[in-house]
Design a protein around this motif. Structure first.
Motif, PDB file in Angstrom:
ATOM      1  N   ARG A 328       2.998   1.912  -2.736  1.00 18.85           N
ATOM      2  CA  ARG A 328       1.648   2.354  -2.376  1.00 18.85           C
ATOM      3  C   ARG A 328       0.741   2.398  -3.585  1.00 18.85           C
ATOM      4  N   ALA A 329       0.958   1.451  -4.501  1.00 17.28           N
ATOM      5  CA  ALA A 329       0.087   1.324  -5.661  1.00 17.28           C
ATOM      6  C   ALA A 329      -1.098   0.417  -5.346  1.00 17.28           C
ATOM      7  N   LEU A 330      -1.236   0.043  -4.077  1.00 12.00           N
ATOM      8  CA  LEU A 330      -2.357  -0.761  -3.591  1.00 12.00           C
ATOM      9  C   LEU A 330      -2.979  -0.037  -2.409  1.00 12.00           C
ATOM     10  N   PRO A 331      -4.233  -0.339  -2.085  1.00 13.30           N
ATOM     11  CA  PRO A 331      -4.846   0.276  -0.902  1.00 13.30           C
ATOM     12  C   PRO A 331      -4.006   0.033   0.346  1.00 13.30           C
ATOM     13  N   ALA A 332      -3.955   0.992   1.237  1.00 17.02           N
ATOM     14  CA  ALA A 332      -3.063   0.944   2.393  1.00 17.02           C
ATOM     15  C   ALA A 332      -3.274  -0.301   3.240  1.00 17.02           C
ATOM     16  N   ALA A 333      -4.531  -0.710   3.435  1.00 17.77           N
ATOM     17  CA  ALA A 333      -4.803  -1.875   4.277  1.00 17.77           C
ATOM     18  C   ALA A 333      -4.162  -3.134   3.717  1.00 17.77           C
ATOM     19  N   VAL A 334      -4.049  -3.200   2.389  1.00 11.98           N
ATOM     20  CA  VAL A 334      -3.424  -4.346   1.731  1.00 11.98           C
ATOM     21  C   VAL A 334      -1.923  -4.150   1.621  1.00 11.98           C
ATOM     22  N   ALA A 335      -1.518  -2.935   1.310  1.00 11.77           N
ATOM     23  CA  ALA A 335      -0.110  -2.652   1.041  1.00 11.77           C
ATOM     24  C   ALA A 335       0.767  -2.812   2.266  1.00 11.77           C
ATOM     25  N   THR A 336       0.282  -2.407   3.415  1.00 10.79           N
ATOM     26  CA  THR A 336       1.131  -2.415   4.616  1.00 10.79           C
ATOM     27  C   THR A 336       1.697  -3.789   4.936  1.00 10.79           C
ATOM     28  N   PRO A 337       0.888  -4.839   5.039  1.00 12.51           N
ATOM     29  CA  PRO A 337       1.484  -6.156   5.323  1.00 12.51           C
ATOM     30  C   PRO A 337       2.297  -6.715   4.163  1.00 12.51           C
ATOM     31  N   LEU A 338       1.897  -6.409   2.914  1.00  9.69           N
ATOM     32  CA  LEU A 338       2.605  -6.958   1.759  1.00  9.69           C
ATOM     33  C   LEU A 338       3.960  -6.298   1.543  1.00  9.69           C
ATOM     34  N   ALA A 339       4.162  -5.114   2.096  1.00  6.68           N
ATOM     35  CA  ALA A 339       5.427  -4.401   1.923  1.00  6.68           C
ATOM     36  C   ALA A 339       6.438  -4.722   3.018  1.00  6.68           C
ATOM     37  N   THR A 340       6.118  -5.664   3.873  1.00  6.38           N
ATOM     38  CA  THR A 340       7.029  -6.008   4.964  1.00  6.38           C
ATOM     39  C   THR A 340       8.070  -7.025   4.513  1.00  6.38           C
ATOM     40  N   ILE A 341       9.207  -7.007   5.201  1.00  6.29           N
ATOM     41  CA  ILE A 341      10.299  -7.933   4.952  1.00  6.29           C
ATOM     42  C   ILE A 341      10.538  -8.755   6.212  1.00  6.29           C
ATOM     43  N   SER A 342      10.711 -10.046   6.080  1.00  8.97           N
ATOM     44  CA  SER A 342      11.009 -10.902   7.220  1.00  8.97           C
ATOM     45  C   SER A 342      12.362 -10.525   7.802  1.00  8.97           C
ATOM     46  N   PRO A 343      12.445 -10.233   9.093  1.00 10.76           N
ATOM     47  CA  PRO A 343      13.747  -9.884   9.679  1.00 10.76           C
ATOM     48  C   PRO A 343      14.720 -11.056   9.694  1.00 10.76           C
ATOM     49  N   ALA A 344      14.184 -12.270   9.657  1.00 15.65           N
ATOM     50  CA  ALA A 344      15.052 -13.448   9.712  1.00 15.65           C
ATOM     51  C   ALA A 344      15.692 -13.748   8.362  1.00 15.65           C
ATOM     52  N   THR A 345      14.903 -13.704   7.297  1.00 21.28           N
ATOM     53  CA  THR A 345      15.413 -14.077   5.970  1.00 21.28           C
ATOM     54  C   THR A 345      15.605 -12.886   5.044  1.00 21.28           C
ATOM     55  N   ARG A 346      15.091 -11.712   5.448  1.00 22.81           N
ATOM     56  CA  ARG A 346      15.128 -10.502   4.622  1.00 22.81           C
ATOM     57  C   ARG A 346      14.481 -10.777   3.261  1.00 22.81           C
ATOM     58  N   MET A 347      13.367 -11.470   3.300  1.00 25.03           N
ATOM     59  CA  MET A 347      12.590 -11.808   2.123  1.00 25.03           C
ATOM     60  C   MET A 347      11.164 -11.283   2.288  1.00 25.03           C
ATOM     61  N   PRO A 348      10.470 -10.949   1.165  1.00 26.67           N
ATOM     62  CA  PRO A 348       9.074 -10.494   1.241  1.00 26.67           C
ATOM     63  C   PRO A 348       8.132 -11.696   1.404  1.00 26.67           C
ATOM     64  N   VAL A 349       8.110 -12.253   2.584  1.00 27.40           N
ATOM     65  CA  VAL A 349       7.406 -13.514   2.820  1.00 27.40           C
ATOM     66  C   VAL A 349       5.908 -13.373   2.590  1.00 27.40           C
ATOM     67  N   ALA A 350       5.296 -12.325   3.140  1.00 28.13           N
ATOM     68  CA  ALA A 350       3.841 -12.170   3.007  1.00 28.13           C
ATOM     69  C   ALA A 350       3.434 -12.071   1.538  1.00 28.13           C
ATOM     70  N   ALA A 351       4.154 -11.265   0.762  1.00 26.05           N
ATOM     71  CA  ALA A 351       3.835 -11.114  -0.656  1.00 26.05           C
ATOM     72  C   ALA A 351       4.045 -12.426  -1.407  1.00 26.05           C
ATOM     73  N   THR A 352       5.085 -13.162  -1.053  1.00 22.96           N
ATOM     74  CA  THR A 352       5.361 -14.437  -1.713  1.00 22.96           C
ATOM     75  C   THR A 352       4.265 -15.454  -1.427  1.00 22.96           C
ATOM     76  N   VAL A 353       3.810 -15.501  -0.185  1.00 20.71           N
ATOM     77  CA  VAL A 353       2.753 -16.448   0.196  1.00 20.71           C
ATOM     78  C   VAL A 353       1.446 -16.107  -0.511  1.00 20.71           C
ATOM     79  N   VAL A 354       1.122 -14.828  -0.609  1.00 22.76           N
ATOM     80  CA  VAL A 354      -0.115 -14.421  -1.297  1.00 22.76           C
ATOM     81  C   VAL A 354      -0.072 -14.842  -2.763  1.00 22.76           C
ATOM     82  N   MET A 355       1.052 -14.621  -3.425  1.00 19.77           N
ATOM     83  CA  MET A 355       1.156 -15.012  -4.831  1.00 19.77           C
ATOM     84  C   MET A 355       1.110 -16.533  -4.969  1.00 19.77           C
TER      85      MET A 355
END
Length: 482
Positions: A328-355
């Motif tokens: 939660r070092a980012l605003p909640a609206a941004v942090a919530t989707p970026l802190a999710t993990i893909s249930p299929a691969t167990r990878m932080p897909v959203a954060a990886t795509v943004v970077m």
């Protein structure tokens, strides 16, 4: 119900998202070495160092290896105490506090996409020996997209992919070493007196102490990346014990993989004057010893090594943003989707795509700006890590006295030698940067990033204490090794 052992405690999350704890030490090292890319470091950074510092590269890279191993000890103890995804950011924020953590987060947030862009823009130069007419920008865009997609696969698949690429680039380095050592032209004692090319006379002249210090700096930069093992702490089994081994093994292998072939080139080159005067010293040596056909194959291998590094850095980048969002070092609206993990691969897909998207955008920044923006940030990151290593030992001792079970955690030998020597070396780099006007832009950008990080903490995080929540090691969920 018995309490599970503390050995495997490793910050999965308190927000419901779990990364896959499926890497052993070997898998972690494969991905970490891929991000370092020893082959591209030898050909690009090592080649540039040979042209400027001559035989000073031997001493410079050897001493840089010692300093790098000392810094690796700092990473190892910090990572063993706090085996949490997020790299430098996670370690510094938990030891030195959220203000320093915010500064280190911003350093990584800016530099990782820029480094990916720098690497990607260079792929066409090496792949072009086999495929003519490649456009650097479009090649970079295609490479970043493919690397980002690959980085969204599960972590074991990425370990296999990067491991396969790594075998190819290590074979290229082994070939360089063999070519130099089977035709030794001079004794190793000739390398003990640092000499560089004098452009005025075309001969060799002694390299001054300032030049040698700069060679050490180049070596430290060339070896950089072994701390990347920390990014995968939550995906490494028996993390408290294993992560220190992954960091140290990555550092040792990197130093040997780069220093041995560079030394072999210095020993085996027909003429040091011609080697140092060449536009591309390593490629020139390779072509003279092996011929054009093998040179083309090796340069293609270097291109693959760069692609491999981009995949590994994309993996690290995603975990950086994921960790900050989860904290939660980012605003909640941004942090919530970026802190999710893909249930299929167990990878932080959203954060990886943004970077990955940030790296694509960086490809459109002028190349010299990219270099200036990344040039001095490494010294700041290492400075924070060394300071944190001085503090974490006192914290660990206090925790042990309070009854916390620290079984399996790594404690660096000869403490506090490693962090103290590291800080002295980093201070020397800063002095050189201040005295060299050519480094002022790079140093100024790095200072600006650090100041912006502290400002972000003071103006936002500190004013919103309910938003920022760093996961402490003792609050982590326990997950059994799989």
């Amino acid at each position: 119900m018995t309490t599970p052992p503390a050995l495997d405690t490793a910050a999965t999350t308190t927000h419901g998202a779990k990364l896959s704890r499926s890497l052993g030490v070997g898998g972690n090292v494969l991905i970490t070495l891929s991000g370092i890319s020893p082959a591209s470091s030898v050909f690009i950074l090592g080649g540039a160092a040979l042209a400027v510092y001559g035989t000073g590269v031997f001493w410079g890279f050897a001493l840089a290896g010692v300093i790098s191993l000392l810094i690796a000890y700092c990473y190892a103890e910090l990572g063993s105490r706090h085996p949490i995804a997020g790299g430098d950011y996670s370690l510094v924020s938990r030891v030195l506090g959220p203000a320093s953590g915010a500064a280190v987060f911003l350093i990584s947030l800016v530099t990782l996409p820029l480094i990916v862009a720098i690497f990607a823009l260079g792929v066409a130069d090496y792949l072009g020996v086999a495929i003519a007419g490649l456009d650097p920008l479009w090649t970079a865009i295609v490479v970043i997209v493919l690397a980002t997609v690959t980085a969204c696969f599960n972590i074991r698949a990425n370990a296999w992919v990067t491991g396969a690429f790594l075998v190819v680039e290590m074979a290229a380095l082994a070939l360089l070493a063999v070519l130099g050592l089977v035709h030794v032209e001079r004794p190793i004692t000739d390398l003990l007196d640092p000499q560089a090319l004098d452009t005025a006379t075309g001969g060799l002249a002694p390299l001054g102490i300032a030049g040698l210090v700069l060679a050490i700096t180049q070596g430290i930069f060339s070896y950089n990346g072994y701390g990347g093992a920390i990014y995968f702490a939550e995906e490494t089994r028996n993390a408290r014990r294993s992560i220190a081994r992954a960091v140290i093994w990555s550092a040792v292998i990197t130093v040997l993989a780069e220093l041995v072939p560079l030394t072999a080139i210095l020993l085996g080159a027909d003429s040091l004057e011609e080697l140092f005067g060449a536009a591309l010293p390593v490629e020139t040596f390779l072509s003279a010893r092996s011929g054009d056909a093998i040179t083309i194959v090796v340069l293609v291998a270097v291109a693959l090594a760069i692609v491999n590094a981009i995949i590994a850095i994309a993996l690290q980048s995603g975990r950086l943003l994921f960790a900050a969002a989860r904290d939660r070092a980012l605003p909640a609206a941004v942090a919530t989707p970026l802190a999710t993990i893909s249930p299929a691969t167990r990878m932080p897909v959203a954060a990886t795509v943004v970077m990955g998207a940030l790296a694509l955008a960086a490809c459109f920044i002028p190349f010299d700006v990219l270099l200036n923006a990344t040039g001095s940030t490494l010294a700041f990151s290492y400075g924070f890590i060394a300071l944190a290593a001085l503090v974490v030992r006192r914290q660990s001792d206090a925790a042990a006295r309070a009854g916390e079970d620290l079984t399996g955690t790594f404690r660096m030998p000869l403490y506090p030698l490693a962090p103290v020597v590291s800080l002295i070396a980093i201070a020397s780099i800063f002095v050189i940067g201040i005295l060299d006007p050519a480094q002022w832009v790079s140093l100024g950008i790095a200072i600006g990033i650090v100041v912006a990080g502290f400002a972000y903490y003071g103006l936002y995080l500190r004013r919103n204490p309910g938003t920022a929540h760093l996961l402490a090691a003792e609050d982590d969920e326990w997950e059994p090794a799989k």
